[in-house]
Design a protein around this motif. Structure first.
Motif, PDB file in Angstrom:
ATOM      1  N   ILE A 530      15.576 -17.496  40.379  1.00 50.01           N
ATOM      2  CA  ILE A 530      14.747 -16.669  39.251  1.00 50.01           C
ATOM      3  C   ILE A 530      15.182 -17.159  38.061  1.00 50.01           C
ATOM      4  CG2 ILE A 530      14.869 -14.329  38.459  1.00 50.01           C
ATOM      5  CD1 ILE A 530      15.826 -13.392  40.954  1.00 50.01           C
ATOM      6  N   ILE A 531      14.113 -17.865  37.319  1.00 50.85           N
ATOM      7  CA  ILE A 531      14.594 -18.547  36.391  1.00 50.85           C
ATOM      8  C   ILE A 531      14.273 -17.879  34.957  1.00 50.85           C
ATOM      9  CG2 ILE A 531      12.194 -19.648  35.896  1.00 50.85           C
ATOM     10  CD1 ILE A 531      13.866 -22.253  35.254  1.00 50.85           C
ATOM     11  N   SER A 532      13.185 -16.771  35.166  1.00 53.76           N
ATOM     12  CA  SER A 532      12.938 -15.828  33.929  1.00 53.76           C
ATOM     13  C   SER A 532      12.470 -14.650  34.423  1.00 53.76           C
ATOM     14  CB  SER A 532      12.014 -16.609  33.128  1.00 53.76           C
ATOM     15  OG  SER A 532      12.030 -16.184  31.780  1.00 53.76           O
ATOM     16  N   PHE A 533      12.604 -13.532  33.513  1.00 54.79           N
ATOM     17  CA  PHE A 533      11.879 -12.449  33.631  1.00 54.79           C
ATOM     18  C   PHE A 533      10.727 -12.118  32.598  1.00 54.79           C
ATOM     19  CE2 PHE A 533      15.670 -11.643  36.140  1.00 54.79           C
ATOM     20  CZ  PHE A 533      15.351 -11.019  37.240  1.00 54.79           C
ATOM     21  N   ALA A 534       9.896 -11.359  32.821  1.00 57.87           N
ATOM     22  CA  ALA A 534       8.766 -11.160  31.769  1.00 57.87           C
ATOM     23  C   ALA A 534       8.443  -9.546  31.816  1.00 57.87           C
ATOM     24  CB  ALA A 534       7.592 -11.819  31.993  1.00 57.87           C
ATOM     25  N   GLU A 535       7.747  -9.106  30.778  1.00 57.70           N
ATOM     26  CA  GLU A 535       7.272  -7.510  30.599  1.00 57.70           C
ATOM     27  C   GLU A 535       5.904  -8.011  30.137  1.00 57.70           C
ATOM     28  OE1 GLU A 535       9.393  -3.913  28.545  1.00 57.70           O
ATOM     29  OE2 GLU A 535       8.655  -5.453  27.105  1.00 57.70           O
ATOM     30  N   ASP A 536       4.839  -7.337  30.869  1.00 55.43           N
ATOM     31  CA  ASP A 536       3.456  -7.582  30.395  1.00 55.43           C
ATOM     32  C   ASP A 536       3.288  -6.306  29.101  1.00 55.43           C
ATOM     33  OD1 ASP A 536       3.058  -4.903  31.565  1.00 55.43           O
ATOM     34  OD2 ASP A 536       2.144  -5.840  33.431  1.00 55.43           O
ATOM     35  N   GLU A 537       1.918  -6.438  28.530  1.00 56.99           N
ATOM     36  CA  GLU A 537       2.022  -5.485  27.528  1.00 56.99           C
ATOM     37  C   GLU A 537       2.068  -4.024  27.750  1.00 56.99           C
ATOM     38  OE1 GLU A 537      -1.072  -5.776  23.486  1.00 56.99           O
ATOM     39  OE2 GLU A 537      -1.316  -7.208  25.431  1.00 56.99           O
TER      40      GLU A 537
END
Length: 558
Positions: A530-537
């Motif tokens: 798991i290299i990164s997490f994100a949040e959508d709009e």
């Protein structure tokens, strides 16, 4: 080599493919830490030892000695020789797993005096086989030789959540993107279009539309300027991206990447760019305006997070400069407020200063009046924060809004999660997690460090990836949880805040079983890392794998 751990050479550089064939340590000629010159030196040393042993010794011990000497060429040499711990000398011999060492000692203990001039090793070798092999062994069994090559249990379990499903919050995944080349981050532009932007370490940024389709032309291509290599474990490259809070109106965004100056000097560069005036899905390639460059003394610990706080200022998270134990200067870079490495920096990008800098210093930056401190410094004492996020706050009460959470990658024992506050000292290199790392610094009464909200040991994972507090609407059971993971173990974790005790407690999360995730389009497994997490709009939650896939978390209970 099947192992996919955390490769690093004795000089802290990433492993590479040697330019020429290796005659001696040819096991590592496809990927390792030796060029032909080093390989020749190892071969010379080997044959010198064989001359001393004679034909019988060569027959019995030649393979052992070759395997041991060639570990300098292993892509995990820094781990095998314990070079990552600055408080232990680099080993004369690589870390040998206990059973392998016993076999070696039984047949070839007379060779040790030729492999090492350490009196401690030589004496223990003659007196006590078990003691000798305990000295040679590594605390971390993942890296001792030959486990580092052959530990099938380790590799087969990477990426699998090990908690008992009973009592854990089961989650499913939906694949939303694939075919990327080592993506390191994903984020939205906050302009109401619901587009997502994915950055690859090579220096490309791609646009994904709301329907999940990827545009053929990259949003940005600065691969010609970015310092990176194709070798696994290289921490340099395109590492950070942030859109201005008014991006919808001004088209400004900011990037963080590694560069090489005059073929020799490595730096990180933070620049401003603008979107094309003619196409909202393409950046203007000629718009780059450099804001800041910081010299990097080593190839690792490059930081890479950019984000805008609710105050409208740009936050920049740098690594401590690399190597091991922050060895730069008397107290290291992280505790030195006159250095920009090992810090959370804060600048105002809406204007320029009187001294010619292309940004202003926020008037309430905490060390602005300290003569020896850089005015950009907002917080310090960080090692290598990998992925930070701003809490949107509870959608009803707005509790927590604006808090900045970061995962700080540890050295030998602990990974940690921190909440960044103005003027905060996060302890490194005096502390790692909750424990002392540098005893003298740790006992300094003026340290006054801020403890992490959570830390975990290396039996759980070895490289934290910071995440987000979930504030979306689609997955109600995740509300208010801070979700994050570990790059090395592939483990997904969550923290839940106890506002009464002002503490954070781990909440068990796991991949749902086959029945739970049996809905169309859902899966219950992910790639190892798991290299990164994100949040959508809309506040939805996603994770990014370096194998080129992006997943969206789904709460199956909905």
């Amino acid at each position: 080599i099947r192992a996919l751990l955390h490769p690093q050479c004795l000089d802290y550089q990433p492993p590479f493919k040697p330019p020429y064939h290796l005659e001696f340590c040819n096991y590592y000629e496809m990927f390792g830490c030796c060029d032909q010159k080093t390989d020749n030196l190892i071969a010379e040393r080997y044959w010198d030892i064989m001359d001393l042993l004679g034909d019988e010794g060569y027959e019995l011990c030649g393979d052992f000695v070759k395997d041991i000497l060639c570990q300098e060429c292993s892509p995990y040499a820094a781990h095998l020789y314990d070079a990552e711990d600055p408080y232990t000398p680099v080993r004369h011999l690589p870390g040998l797993c206990f059973s392998y060492c016993i076999n070696f000692h039984t047949k070839c203990h007379s060779v040790v005096k030729y492999l090492s001039d350490s009196k401690i090793l030589q004496e223990s070798c003659e007196k006590d086989r078990s003691h000798f092999c305990n000295l040679i062994n590594l605390p971390d069994q993942d890296y001792c030789y030959p486990n580092v090559l052959q530990n099938n249990d380790l590799y087969s379990n990477l990426g699998k959540v090990v908690e008992d499903p009973k009592g854990c919050l089961q989650l499913c995944l939906k694949e939303v993107a694939n075919g990327l080349r080592n993506p390191v981050l994903m984020l939205h532009s906050g302009d109401g279009t619901h587009r997502m932007f994915v950055a690859e370490q090579l220096g490309f940024v791609w646009v994904f539309l709301r329907d999940g389709s990827r545009l053929e032309q990259p949003f940005l291509d600065i691969s010609g300027d970015v310092l990176t290599t194709p070798w696994l474990g290289d921490e340099r490259g395109f590492l950070g991206l942030a859109f201005h809070p008014q991006y919808k109106h001004n088209g400004r965004f900011f990037i963080y990447y590694s560069i090489l100056v005059n073929s020799k000097l490595e730096k990180i560069r933070i620049s401003e760019m603008k979107v094309s005036a003619h196409d909202m899905n393409v950046a203007d390639p000629y718009s780059e305006r450099m804001l800041l460059e910081i010299e990097e003394p080593a190839a690792n610990h490059n930081g890479g997070q950019l984000l805008f706080g609710l105050d409208g200022y740009l936050y920049i998270f740098t690594g401590d400069g690399g190597k091991a134990g922050d060895p730069f200067g008397k107290f290291g870079n992280s505790q030195n407020k006159s250095a920009l490495l090992g810090k959370a920096l804060r600048i105002n990008v809406d204007g320029s200063s009187n001294n010619g800098k292309p940004y202003k210093i926020p008037p309430d930056n905490p060390f602005i009046n300290e003569p020896d401190a850089r005015p950009e410094v907002y917080a310090y004492g960080v090692r290598n924060m990998w992925r930070c996020s701003v809490d949107r706050g509870d959608p009803v009460t707005h509790y927590g809004r604006g808090r900045i959470f970061c995962g700080d990658v540890g050295q030998n024992r602990y990974e940690e999660i921190d909440i960044i506050v103005k003027g905060g000292n996060y302890g490194w290199r005096a502390k790692e997690g909750f424990e002392c790392f540098d005893i003298k610094l740790c006992q300094n009464s003026s340290l006054d460090d801020i403890l992490p909200i959570y830390a975990y040991g290396h039996h759980i994972g070895k490289s934290v990836t910071g995440g987000y507090i979930y504030r979306g609407c689609e997955s109600p059971n995740l509300n208010g949880l801070y979700l994050f993971g570990d790059f090395m173990s592939g483990r997904l974790m969550a923290l839940e805040e106890d506002r009464n005790s002002e503490s954070w407690k781990e909440k068990n999360v796991c991949m749902g079983d086959a029945k739970t995730c049996s809905f169309p389009g859902l899966i219950n497994h992910h790639h190892k890392f798991i290299i990164s997490f994100a949040e959508d709009e809309a506040g939805g939650f996603l994770s990014v794998s370096p194998f080129g896939t992006v997943y969206k978390f789904v709460d199956p209970s909905r």
